[in-house]
Design a protein around this motif. Structure first.
Motif, PDB file in Angstrom:
ATOM      1  N   ASN A 388      29.713  -5.940  19.173  1.00  0.00           N
ATOM      2  CA  ASN A 388      30.215  -4.608  18.901  1.00  0.00           C
ATOM      3  C   ASN A 388      31.407  -4.570  18.300  1.00  0.00           C
ATOM      4  O   ASN A 388      32.262  -3.743  17.279  1.00  0.00           O
ATOM      5  N   ASP A 389      32.535  -6.105  19.010  1.00  0.00           N
ATOM      6  CA  ASP A 389      33.697  -6.417  18.517  1.00  0.00           C
ATOM      7  C   ASP A 389      33.897  -7.111  17.849  1.00  0.00           C
ATOM      8  O   ASP A 389      33.219  -8.547  17.837  1.00  0.00           O
ATOM      9  N   ALA A 390      34.031  -7.064  16.684  1.00  0.00           N
ATOM     10  CA  ALA A 390      34.332  -7.778  15.533  1.00  0.00           C
ATOM     11  C   ALA A 390      34.973  -9.243  15.553  1.00  0.00           C
ATOM     12  O   ALA A 390      35.100 -10.081  14.934  1.00  0.00           O
ATOM     13  N   HIS A 391      36.571  -8.928  15.852  1.00  0.00           N
ATOM     14  CA  HIS A 391      37.074  -9.398  16.664  1.00  0.00           C
ATOM     15  C   HIS A 391      36.446 -10.906  17.749  1.00  0.00           C
ATOM     16  O   HIS A 391      37.047 -11.949  17.567  1.00  0.00           O
ATOM     17  N   VAL A 392      36.015 -10.246  18.666  1.00  0.00           N
ATOM     18  CA  VAL A 392      35.351 -11.682  19.948  1.00  0.00           C
ATOM     19  C   VAL A 392      34.586 -12.093  19.356  1.00  0.00           C
ATOM     20  O   VAL A 392      33.830 -13.439  19.298  1.00  0.00           O
ATOM     21  N   GLN A 393      33.597 -11.354  18.274  1.00  0.00           N
ATOM     22  CA  GLN A 393      31.963 -12.045  17.460  1.00  0.00           C
ATOM     23  C   GLN A 393      32.865 -13.326  16.987  1.00  0.00           C
ATOM     24  O   GLN A 393      32.062 -14.102  16.732  1.00  0.00           O
ATOM     25  N   PHE A 394      33.946 -12.457  15.559  1.00  0.00           N
ATOM     26  CA  PHE A 394      34.468 -13.982  14.973  1.00  0.00           C
ATOM     27  C   PHE A 394      35.086 -15.251  15.232  1.00  0.00           C
ATOM     28  O   PHE A 394      34.618 -16.185  15.704  1.00  0.00           O
ATOM     29  N   GLU A 395      35.308 -15.048  16.902  1.00  0.00           N
ATOM     30  CA  GLU A 395      36.189 -16.042  17.381  1.00  0.00           C
ATOM     31  C   GLU A 395      35.172 -16.970  18.553  1.00  0.00           C
ATOM     32  O   GLU A 395      34.849 -18.222  18.081  1.00  0.00           O
ATOM     33  N   LEU A 396      33.640 -15.738  18.617  1.00  0.00           N
ATOM     34  CA  LEU A 396      32.415 -16.972  19.480  1.00  0.00           C
ATOM     35  C   LEU A 396      32.015 -17.693  18.566  1.00  0.00           C
ATOM     36  O   LEU A 396      31.661 -18.608  18.699  1.00  0.00           O
ATOM     37  N   LEU A 397      31.657 -16.813  17.067  1.00  0.00           N
ATOM     38  CA  LEU A 397      31.455 -17.626  16.185  1.00  0.00           C
ATOM     39  C   LEU A 397      32.220 -18.764  15.496  1.00  0.00           C
ATOM     40  O   LEU A 397      30.891 -19.909  15.475  1.00  0.00           O
ATOM     41  N   LYS A 398      33.872 -19.062  15.547  1.00  0.00           N
ATOM     42  CA  LYS A 398      34.292 -20.095  15.274  1.00  0.00           C
ATOM     43  C   LYS A 398      34.104 -21.259  16.400  1.00  0.00           C
ATOM     44  O   LYS A 398      34.224 -21.862  16.279  1.00  0.00           O
ATOM     45  N   TRP A 399      34.058 -20.770  17.508  1.00  0.00           N
ATOM     46  CA  TRP A 399      33.971 -21.687  19.263  1.00  0.00           C
ATOM     47  C   TRP A 399      32.388 -22.595  18.046  1.00  0.00           C
ATOM     48  O   TRP A 399      33.033 -23.567  19.106  1.00  0.00           O
ATOM     49  N   CYS A 400      31.862 -21.321  17.777  1.00  0.00           N
ATOM     50  CA  CYS A 400      30.506 -22.500  17.483  1.00  0.00           C
ATOM     51  C   CYS A 400      30.316 -23.485  16.502  1.00  0.00           C
ATOM     52  O   CYS A 400      29.456 -24.176  16.873  1.00  0.00           O
ATOM     53  N   GLY A 401      31.324 -23.569  16.288  1.00  0.00           N
ATOM     54  CA  GLY A 401      32.090 -24.122  14.397  1.00  0.00           C
ATOM     55  C   GLY A 401      31.597 -24.200  13.467  1.00  0.00           C
ATOM     56  O   GLY A 401      30.791 -24.746  12.344  1.00  0.00           O
ATOM     57  N   ILE A 402      31.327 -22.444  13.231  1.00  0.00           N
ATOM     58  CA  ILE A 402      30.940 -21.928  12.226  1.00  0.00           C
ATOM     59  C   ILE A 402      31.504 -21.931  11.170  1.00  0.00           C
ATOM     60  O   ILE A 402      32.862 -21.473  11.687  1.00  0.00           O
ATOM     61  N   ASP A 403      32.170 -22.452   9.599  1.00  0.00           N
ATOM     62  CA  ASP A 403      32.679 -22.580   9.111  1.00  0.00           C
ATOM     63  C   ASP A 403      33.191 -21.242   8.512  1.00  0.00           C
ATOM     64  O   ASP A 403      34.296 -20.891   8.267  1.00  0.00           O
ATOM     65  N   GLU A 404      32.903 -19.860   7.771  1.00  0.00           N
ATOM     66  CA  GLU A 404      32.941 -19.230   7.473  1.00  0.00           C
ATOM     67  C   GLU A 404      32.411 -18.224   8.154  1.00  0.00           C
ATOM     68  O   GLU A 404      31.305 -17.799   8.001  1.00  0.00           O
ATOM     69  N   PRO A 405      32.391 -17.851   9.629  1.00  0.00           N
ATOM     70  CA  PRO A 405      31.518 -16.760  10.008  1.00  0.00           C
ATOM     71  C   PRO A 405      31.804 -14.854   8.990  1.00  0.00           C
ATOM     72  O   PRO A 405      31.736 -14.752   8.448  1.00  0.00           O
ATOM     73  N   LEU A 406      29.938 -14.957   9.644  1.00  0.00           N
ATOM     74  CA  LEU A 406      29.853 -13.535   8.859  1.00  0.00           C
ATOM     75  C   LEU A 406      29.808 -12.749  10.007  1.00  0.00           C
ATOM     76  O   LEU A 406      28.441 -13.224  10.406  1.00  0.00           O
ATOM     77  N   VAL A 407      30.649 -11.816   9.888  1.00  0.00           N
ATOM     78  CA  VAL A 407      30.717 -10.521  11.129  1.00  0.00           C
ATOM     79  C   VAL A 407      30.069  -9.259  11.392  1.00  0.00           C
ATOM     80  O   VAL A 407      29.895  -9.156   9.953  1.00  0.00           O
ATOM     81  N   ASP A 408      29.219  -9.551  11.368  1.00  0.00           N
ATOM     82  CA  ASP A 408      27.846  -7.906  11.488  1.00  0.00           C
ATOM     83  C   ASP A 408      28.159  -7.146  13.131  1.00  0.00           C
ATOM     84  O   ASP A 408      27.116  -7.710  14.074  1.00  0.00           O
ATOM     85  N   THR A 409      28.487  -6.275  12.940  1.00  0.00           N
ATOM     86  CA  THR A 409      28.876  -5.353  14.695  1.00  0.00           C
ATOM     87  C   THR A 409      27.831  -4.445  14.308  1.00  0.00           C
ATOM     88  O   THR A 409      27.926  -3.476  15.057  1.00  0.00           O
ATOM     89  N   CYS A 410      26.812  -4.401  13.595  1.00  0.00           N
ATOM     90  CA  CYS A 410      25.844  -3.472  14.061  1.00  0.00           C
ATOM     91  C   CYS A 410      24.382  -4.351  14.569  1.00  0.00           C
ATOM     92  O   CYS A 410      23.057  -3.026  13.653  1.00  0.00           O
ATOM     93  N   LEU A 411      24.646  -4.686  14.252  1.00  0.00           N
ATOM     94  CA  LEU A 411      22.786  -5.266  15.381  1.00  0.00           C
ATOM     95  C   LEU A 411      22.378  -4.956  16.156  1.00  0.00           C
ATOM     96  O   LEU A 411      23.174  -4.914  17.591  1.00  0.00           O
ATOM     97  N   HIS A 412      21.064  -4.582  16.303  1.00  0.00           N
ATOM     98  CA  HIS A 412      21.173  -3.348  17.691  1.00  0.00           C
ATOM     99  C   HIS A 412      19.765  -3.908  17.871  1.00  0.00           C
ATOM    100  O   HIS A 412      19.063  -2.841  17.396  1.00  0.00           O
ATOM    101  N   LEU A 413      19.256  -4.791  17.746  1.00  0.00           N
ATOM    102  CA  LEU A 413      17.360  -5.096  18.149  1.00  0.00           C
ATOM    103  C   LEU A 413      16.976  -5.015  18.992  1.00  0.00           C
ATOM    104  O   LEU A 413      18.003  -5.525  20.163  1.00  0.00           O
ATOM    105  N   ASN A 414      15.648  -5.069  19.348  1.00  0.00           N
ATOM    106  CA  ASN A 414      14.874  -4.649  20.318  1.00  0.00           C
ATOM    107  C   ASN A 414      15.453  -3.763  20.624  1.00  0.00           C
ATOM    108  O   ASN A 414      14.866  -3.568  22.281  1.00  0.00           O
ATOM    109  N   LYS A 415      15.999  -2.694  20.522  1.00  0.00           N
ATOM    110  CA  LYS A 415      16.557  -1.995  21.324  1.00  0.00           C
ATOM    111  C   LYS A 415      15.682  -0.699  21.598  1.00  0.00           C
ATOM    112  O   LYS A 415      15.100  -0.558  20.806  1.00  0.00           O
ATOM    113  N   LYS A 416      15.795  -0.180  23.201  1.00  0.00           N
ATOM    114  CA  LYS A 416      14.809   1.536  22.948  1.00  0.00           C
ATOM    115  C   LYS A 416      14.932   2.512  22.153  1.00  0.00           C
ATOM    116  O   LYS A 416      16.361   2.592  22.308  1.00  0.00           O
ATOM    117  N   LYS A 417      14.538   2.848  22.134  1.00  0.00           N
ATOM    118  CA  LYS A 417      14.605   4.585  21.291  1.00  0.00           C
ATOM    119  C   LYS A 417      14.168   5.357  22.334  1.00  0.00           C
ATOM    120  O   LYS A 417      13.127   5.518  22.518  1.00  0.00           O
TER     121      LYS A 417
END
Length: 417
Positions: A388-417
């Motif tokens: 949910n946090d774009a800054h945390v997600q961007f830092e996470l992807l950069k640490w993984c070695g992603i050159d140009e991170p695509l941030v998406d904070t609206c992913l909530h798959l497999n969520k019980k409705k």
């Protein structure tokens, strides 16, 4: 070192040997390194060179692992990402379950050998379609009458399973290179056409705002981008593209962390953790009629709850012993200023909810230990912040070695409705 390992854990009895091993990262690391050396020194074991970088996503379950898999799958560098992947067995096994590592290099006909050597599947057992090809939390027991595996043999078994997984990784990379080299994969301008991957509406909005400075260019770009499209790479020559990345996300991978790092010191391992009670509540709803965290026992009375065996997921979780569950029960009683009865502590079988709590406690403790033991390879993130946090997600992807991170904070798959 092994004696110290046994003395440190002699106060708790374990139903899972993996639980005991993971609580001592130094000993587990030495076992993994020795097993890798055994594979490299044995000429009959085919150790393929990994032609990509790897990202391993972990989580105890019900903690955003499917959303993490989706997030990684539409990154520029990631050519393939799979959630709870199937790992075919390439090394032949004997009837007693031993992996046969003598003989020539393995080929595709090994699958037929395994079918001939193994027993027919019991199709009445739920989940049997993929149970024999997923990674297991504990090393499978041998046939009755066979000697039990030593700790060193169990480590070798885990390393060989990861080598079988590496075969799949390299096949994905070869398929990727074969696709981008085809002539019909290039348009009239010579630009590489990559198969589109899904990116959420909010993710595309964030991507467009970050990459387009002037308004006219932004509007022109948004005309060609939709929810099912992916922006084309700026590299027109496939040979100049960065090293491809393969990602896989699961819960059982925590049991193989030391082996992952022993085989590849550049691997990046992400662990998403969620508050324990949220995981427990989700599992209790999801696993009604099943119990993956305790050994199955026969119901002696009609009052006892009967559970169904699940050949796929029972092997993906550890068997939490009564003493491990009771340790969590005592801690909860202290927090709540209550007292558990003697019969509840020593005689009765703990309920499933306490086994799940003990599993979450184990997963969190081991994850934090691994992050301290391998600071360059392992990082632990809170699920809510990572998704949910774009800054945390961007830092996470950069640490993984992603050159140009695509941030998406609206992913909530497999969520019980």
């Amino acid at each position: 070192m092994e004696n110290d390992y046994l003395e440190m854990n002699n106060t708790i009895t374990y139903d899972s040997s993996t639980n005991k091993r993971l609580r001592n990262p130094s000993y587990a690391q030495s076992l993994a390194q020795d097993a890798v050396q055994r594979c490299y020194s044995d000429p009959s074991v085919s150790v393929q060179y990994l032609e990509c970088r790897t990202i391993i996503g972990l989580g105890p379950g019900r903690s955003g692992s499917r959303s993490l898999s989706e997030l990684l799958s539409f990154q520029m560098n990631v050519v393939h990402c799979e959630h709870e992947m199937i790992v075919p067995r390439l090394f032949p096994r004997s009837r007693s379950g031993h992996i046969i590592i003598e003989g020539p290099d393995r080929t595709e006909d090994v699958h037929q050998q395994n079918k001939q050597q193994g027993q027919p599947r019991n199709k009445k057992v739920k989940g049997s379609w993929g149970a024999d090809r997923r990674l297991e939390w504990d090393v499978p027991k041998l046939a009755r009458g066979e000697p039990s595996r030593s700790n060193e043999d169990e480590a070798l078994w885990r390393v060989l399973r990861l080598l079988e997984q590496r075969h799949v990784f390299n096949r994905w990379v070869n398929d990727y290179y074969h696709r981008i080299k085809r002539v019909d994969d290039y348009n009239a301008d010579g630009n590489n056409i990559v198969n589109p991957k899904k990116l959420g509406t909010k993710g595309w909005r964030e991507y467009n705002n970050a990459t387009n400075c002037d308004e006219s260019n932004q509007q022109q770009k948004q005309i060609h981008l939709c929810n099912a499209d992916k922006p084309k790479s700026s590299n027109t020559n496939p040979t100049e593209a960065s090293i491809p990345i393969i990602a896989t996300v699961s819960s059982v991978g925590l049991a193989y962390t030391h082996e992952y790092i022993a085989l590849d010191t550049s691997v990046k391992i992400l662990i998403l953790l969620r508050p324990c009670e949220e995981v427990v509540a989700s599992f209790m709803t999801k696993s009604q009629g099943r119990n993956h965290w305790q050994k199955h026992i026969h119901a002696k009375s009609k009052e006892e709850v009967k559970v169904q065996r699940d050949k796929t997921w029972d092997n993906a979780f550890p068997n939490m012993s009564n003493s491990e569950c009771q340790e969590v029960m005592v801690a909860a009683a202290i927090d709540n200023n209550t007292r558990t009865s003697t019969n509840e502590q020593h005689h009765s079988r703990p309920e499933k909810i306490w086994a799940i709590r003990a599993y979450c406690k184990l997963y969190k403790e081991v994850a934090n230990q691994l992050a301290q033991h391998y600071p360059d390879n392992v990082r632990v993130y809170d699920m809510h912040s990572a998704l949910n946090d774009a800054h945390v997600q961007f830092e996470l992807l950069k640490w993984c070695g992603i050159d140009e991170p695509l941030v998406d904070t609206c992913l909530h798959l497999n969520k019980k409705k």
